[in-house]
Design a protein around this motif. Structure first.
Motif, PDB file in Angstrom:
ATOM      1  N   GLY A 147      20.348  -1.158  14.981  1.00  0.00           N
ATOM      2  CA  GLY A 147      21.165  -1.798  13.962  1.00  0.00           C
ATOM      3  C   GLY A 147      20.985  -1.146  12.614  1.00  0.00           C
ATOM      4  N   LEU A 148      21.517  -1.804  11.587  1.00  0.00           N
ATOM      5  CA  LEU A 148      21.448  -1.313  10.211  1.00  0.00           C
ATOM      6  C   LEU A 148      20.331  -2.053   9.468  1.00  0.00           C
ATOM      7  CD1 LEU A 148      22.578   0.211   7.736  1.00  0.00           C
ATOM      8  CD2 LEU A 148      24.224  -1.668   7.460  1.00  0.00           C
ATOM      9  N   VAL A 149      19.408  -1.288   8.925  1.00  0.00           N
ATOM     10  CA  VAL A 149      18.318  -1.872   8.156  1.00  0.00           C
ATOM     11  C   VAL A 149      18.150  -1.103   6.849  1.00  0.00           C
ATOM     12  CG1 VAL A 149      17.055  -2.762  10.149  1.00  0.00           C
ATOM     13  CG2 VAL A 149      16.566  -0.469   9.293  1.00  0.00           C
ATOM     14  N   LYS A 150      17.460  -1.715   5.902  1.00  0.00           N
ATOM     15  CA  LYS A 150      17.190  -1.070   4.619  1.00  0.00           C
ATOM     16  C   LYS A 150      15.877  -0.292   4.693  1.00  0.00           C
ATOM     17  CE  LYS A 150      19.647  -4.283   1.572  1.00  0.00           C
ATOM     18  NZ  LYS A 150      20.487  -4.856   2.636  1.00  0.00           N
ATOM     19  N   MET A 175       9.119  -0.263  15.032  1.00  0.00           N
ATOM     20  CA  MET A 175       9.329   0.708  13.951  1.00  0.00           C
ATOM     21  C   MET A 175       9.147  -0.005  12.605  1.00  0.00           C
ATOM     22  SD  MET A 175      12.556   2.849  15.469  1.00  0.00           S
ATOM     23  CE  MET A 175      13.708   1.508  15.264  1.00  0.00           C
ATOM     24  N   ASN A 176       8.147   0.384  11.875  1.00  0.00           N
ATOM     25  CA  ASN A 176       7.864  -0.192  10.557  1.00  0.00           C
ATOM     26  C   ASN A 176       8.098   0.854   9.470  1.00  0.00           C
ATOM     27  OD1 ASN A 176       7.021  -2.548  11.886  1.00  0.00           O
ATOM     28  ND2 ASN A 176       4.872  -1.886  11.908  1.00  0.00           N
ATOM     29  N   SER A 177       8.210   0.384   8.249  1.00  0.00           N
ATOM     30  CA  SER A 177       8.373   1.277   7.088  1.00  0.00           C
ATOM     31  C   SER A 177       9.460   2.317   7.339  1.00  0.00           C
ATOM     32  CB  SER A 177       7.041   1.973   6.764  1.00  0.00           C
ATOM     33  OG  SER A 177       6.011   1.045   6.553  1.00  0.00           O
ATOM     34  N   LEU A 178      10.601   1.840   7.776  1.00  0.00           N
ATOM     35  CA  LEU A 178      11.683   2.761   8.135  1.00  0.00           C
ATOM     36  C   LEU A 178      12.197   3.523   6.931  1.00  0.00           C
ATOM     37  CD1 LEU A 178      13.378   0.559  10.818  1.00  0.00           C
ATOM     38  CD2 LEU A 178      12.686   2.938  11.150  1.00  0.00           C
ATOM     39  N   ARG A 179      12.592   4.769   7.187  1.00  0.00           N
ATOM     40  CA  ARG A 179      13.083   5.680   6.156  1.00  0.00           C
ATOM     41  C   ARG A 179      14.486   6.130   6.509  1.00  0.00           C
ATOM     42  NH1 ARG A 179       7.751   9.554   6.865  1.00  0.00           N
ATOM     43  NH2 ARG A 179       6.196   8.101   6.008  1.00  0.00           N
ATOM     44  N   TRP A 187       8.824  14.393  32.874  1.00  0.00           N
ATOM     45  CA  TRP A 187       9.812  15.473  32.923  1.00  0.00           C
ATOM     46  C   TRP A 187      11.237  14.978  32.626  1.00  0.00           C
ATOM     47  CZ3 TRP A 187       7.942  17.505  38.346  1.00  0.00           C
ATOM     48  CH2 TRP A 187       6.577  17.855  38.245  1.00  0.00           C
ATOM     49  N   LEU A 188      11.328  13.717  32.192  1.00  0.00           N
ATOM     50  CA  LEU A 188      12.570  13.141  31.666  1.00  0.00           C
ATOM     51  C   LEU A 188      13.770  13.266  32.602  1.00  0.00           C
ATOM     52  CD1 LEU A 188      12.276  14.482  27.984  1.00  0.00           C
ATOM     53  CD2 LEU A 188      11.179  12.493  29.020  1.00  0.00           C
ATOM     54  N   PRO A 189      13.658  12.849  33.862  1.00  0.00           N
ATOM     55  CA  PRO A 189      14.808  12.953  34.753  1.00  0.00           C
ATOM     56  C   PRO A 189      15.892  11.922  34.476  1.00  0.00           C
ATOM     57  CG  PRO A 189      13.012  11.834  35.866  1.00  0.00           C
ATOM     58  CD  PRO A 189      12.462  12.307  34.546  1.00  0.00           C
ATOM     59  N   ASN A 190      15.553  10.837  33.801  1.00  0.00           N
ATOM     60  CA  ASN A 190      16.514   9.768  33.578  1.00  0.00           C
ATOM     61  C   ASN A 190      16.428   9.294  32.132  1.00  0.00           C
ATOM     62  OD1 ASN A 190      15.066   9.073  36.507  1.00  0.00           O
ATOM     63  ND2 ASN A 190      17.308   9.172  36.577  1.00  0.00           N
ATOM     64  N   TRP A 191      17.618   9.062  31.538  1.00  0.00           N
ATOM     65  CA  TRP A 191      17.742   8.624  30.155  1.00  0.00           C
ATOM     66  C   TRP A 191      18.629   7.389  30.091  1.00  0.00           C
ATOM     67  CZ3 TRP A 191      16.901  12.273  25.720  1.00  0.00           C
ATOM     68  CH2 TRP A 191      16.249  13.452  26.114  1.00  0.00           C
ATOM     69  N   GLY A 192      18.395   6.575  29.074  1.00  0.00           N
ATOM     70  CA  GLY A 192      19.298   5.479  28.800  1.00  0.00           C
ATOM     71  C   GLY A 192      20.504   5.960  28.010  1.00  0.00           C
ATOM     72  N   GLN A 193      21.347   5.007  27.617  1.00  0.00           N
ATOM     73  CA  GLN A 193      22.569   5.362  26.879  1.00  0.00           C
ATOM     74  C   GLN A 193      22.318   5.477  25.378  1.00  0.00           C
ATOM     75  OE1 GLN A 193      21.774   2.266  27.615  1.00  0.00           O
ATOM     76  NE2 GLN A 193      22.242   1.155  25.726  1.00  0.00           N
ATOM     77  N   GLY A 194      21.154   5.001  24.945  1.00  0.00           N
ATOM     78  CA  GLY A 194      20.780   5.114  23.538  1.00  0.00           C
ATOM     79  C   GLY A 194      21.194   3.907  22.717  1.00  0.00           C
ATOM     80  N   THR A 195      20.472   3.702  21.614  1.00  0.00           N
ATOM     81  CA  THR A 195      20.803   2.652  20.663  1.00  0.00           C
ATOM     82  C   THR A 195      20.701   3.235  19.258  1.00  0.00           C
ATOM     83  OG1 THR A 195      20.354   0.358  19.988  1.00  0.00           O
ATOM     84  CG2 THR A 195      18.435   1.711  20.517  1.00  0.00           C
ATOM     85  N   LEU A 196      21.687   2.962  18.428  1.00  0.00           N
ATOM     86  CA  LEU A 196      21.771   3.582  17.100  1.00  0.00           C
ATOM     87  C   LEU A 196      20.993   2.775  16.079  1.00  0.00           C
ATOM     88  CD1 LEU A 196      22.976   5.666  15.132  1.00  0.00           C
ATOM     89  CD2 LEU A 196      24.979   4.166  14.937  1.00  0.00           C
ATOM     90  N   VAL A 197      20.124   3.467  15.363  1.00  0.00           N
ATOM     91  CA  VAL A 197      19.389   2.884  14.244  1.00  0.00           C
ATOM     92  C   VAL A 197      19.853   3.567  12.971  1.00  0.00           C
ATOM     93  CG1 VAL A 197      17.124   2.626  13.174  1.00  0.00           C
ATOM     94  CG2 VAL A 197      17.384   2.318  15.659  1.00  0.00           C
ATOM     95  N   THR A 198      20.314   2.772  12.015  1.00  0.00           N
ATOM     96  CA  THR A 198      20.760   3.305  10.728  1.00  0.00           C
ATOM     97  C   THR A 198      19.910   2.706   9.625  1.00  0.00           C
ATOM     98  OG1 THR A 198      23.030   3.477  11.554  1.00  0.00           O
ATOM     99  CG2 THR A 198      22.722   3.595   9.172  1.00  0.00           C
ATOM    100  N   VAL A 199      19.277   3.575   8.843  1.00  0.00           N
ATOM    101  CA  VAL A 199      18.430   3.130   7.741  1.00  0.00           C
ATOM    102  C   VAL A 199      19.108   3.548   6.444  1.00  0.00           C
ATOM    103  CG1 VAL A 199      16.130   3.143   6.726  1.00  0.00           C
ATOM    104  CG2 VAL A 199      16.426   3.470   9.207  1.00  0.00           C
ATOM    105  N   SER A 200      19.606   2.554   5.733  1.00  0.00           N
ATOM    106  CA  SER A 200      20.365   2.851   4.522  1.00  0.00           C
ATOM    107  C   SER A 200      20.347   1.654   3.599  1.00  0.00           C
ATOM    108  CB  SER A 200      21.803   3.224   4.871  1.00  0.00           C
ATOM    109  OG  SER A 200      22.581   3.380   3.711  1.00  0.00           O
ATOM    110  N   SER A 201      20.307   1.925   2.297  1.00  0.00           N
ATOM    111  CA  SER A 201      20.340   0.842   1.325  1.00  0.00           C
ATOM    112  C   SER A 201      21.775   0.442   0.994  1.00  0.00           C
ATOM    113  CB  SER A 201      19.603   1.248   0.048  1.00  0.00           C
ATOM    114  OG  SER A 201      20.103   2.467  -0.440  1.00  0.00           O
TER     115      SER A 201
END
Lengths: 115, 112
Positions: free
Chosen positions: A10-13, A83-87, A101-115
């Motif tokens: 999500g979006l955090v400051k 995740m603390n003290s996000l930048r 060896w990373l044979p499988n991955w998830g679809q990912g989740t978006l992290v946005t750090v912005s004021s």
């Protein structure tokens, strides 16, 4: 079949915290290392943390050491990233991936750090 | 940290023609157990990465045999024998012999 489903992005400051989860299924969770890998927008891939199957061993990239904590709940087949003290430079899609060896991955989740 | 250097970074290819991507590491990727932990991943536009090749030359299940990996020590190559439209994307090499595990910068394969 192996499934990895991330959530919690999500979006955090700047300075705030966030906890990501990765729900795993289709394999014996305790048998495998699990990893968090991130990809900043339009950029390459960075392995930021890894945890052994028994939770006995954790590793961190220098870019997140001291701020992020990887953990797992083997009873719930779930991987976490606190995740603390996000930048702003932590802005990325965060993937969980199975095994050393990373044979499988998830679809990912978006992290946005912005004021 | 082990630096992984890929070349080229952009690779325009004609359909049906071969393509080759080089990956060089700043240190030997031979682990103490004798294995070399160098892997290749494909990331199609808008998708998560997908592993194609593990431990230098082992093709993953479901990966077409037009993909092959080779190399040793610090010098590795991914080859596509005949590029198809579905091969468009970014290709990454990755080492997990040494922590932190590191990826190359990526090579963007596109159709001419």
């Amino acid at each position: 079949q192996v499934q990895l489903v991330e959530s919690g992005g999500g979006l955090v400051k700047p300075g705030e915290s966030l906890r990501l989860s990765c729900a795993a299924s289709g394999f014996t969770f305790t048998d495998f290392y699990m990893n968090w890998i991130r990809q900043a927008p339009g950029k390459g891939l960075e392995v930021i943390s890894s945890i052994s199957g028994s939770s006995g061993s954790t590793k961190y990239a220098d870019s997140v050491k001291g701020r992020f904590t990887i953990s797992r709940d083997n009873g719930k087949n779930t991987l976490y990233l606190q995740m603390n003290s996000l930048r702003p430079e932590d802005t990325a899609v965060y993937y969980c991936a199975r095994g050393e060896w990373l044979p499988n991955w998830g679809q990912g989740t978006l992290v946005t750090v912005s004021s | 940290d082990v630096v992984m250097t890929q070349s080229p970074l952009s690779l325009p290819v004609t359909l049906g023609q071969p393509a080759s991507i080089s990956c060089r590491s700043s240190q030997s990727l031979v682990y103490s157990d004798g294995n070399t932990y160098l892997h290749w991943f494909q990331q199609r536009p808008g998708q998560s990465p997908r592993r194609l090749i593990y431990k230098v030359s082992n093709r993953d299940s479901g990966v077409p045999d037009r993909f092959s990996g080779s190399g040793s020590g610090t010098d590795f190559t991914l080859k596509i024998s005949r590029v198809e439209a579905e091969d468009v994307g970014v290709y990454y090499c990755m080492q997990n012999t040494h922590w932190p595990w590191t990826f190359g910068q990526g090579t963007k394969v596109e159709i001419k």
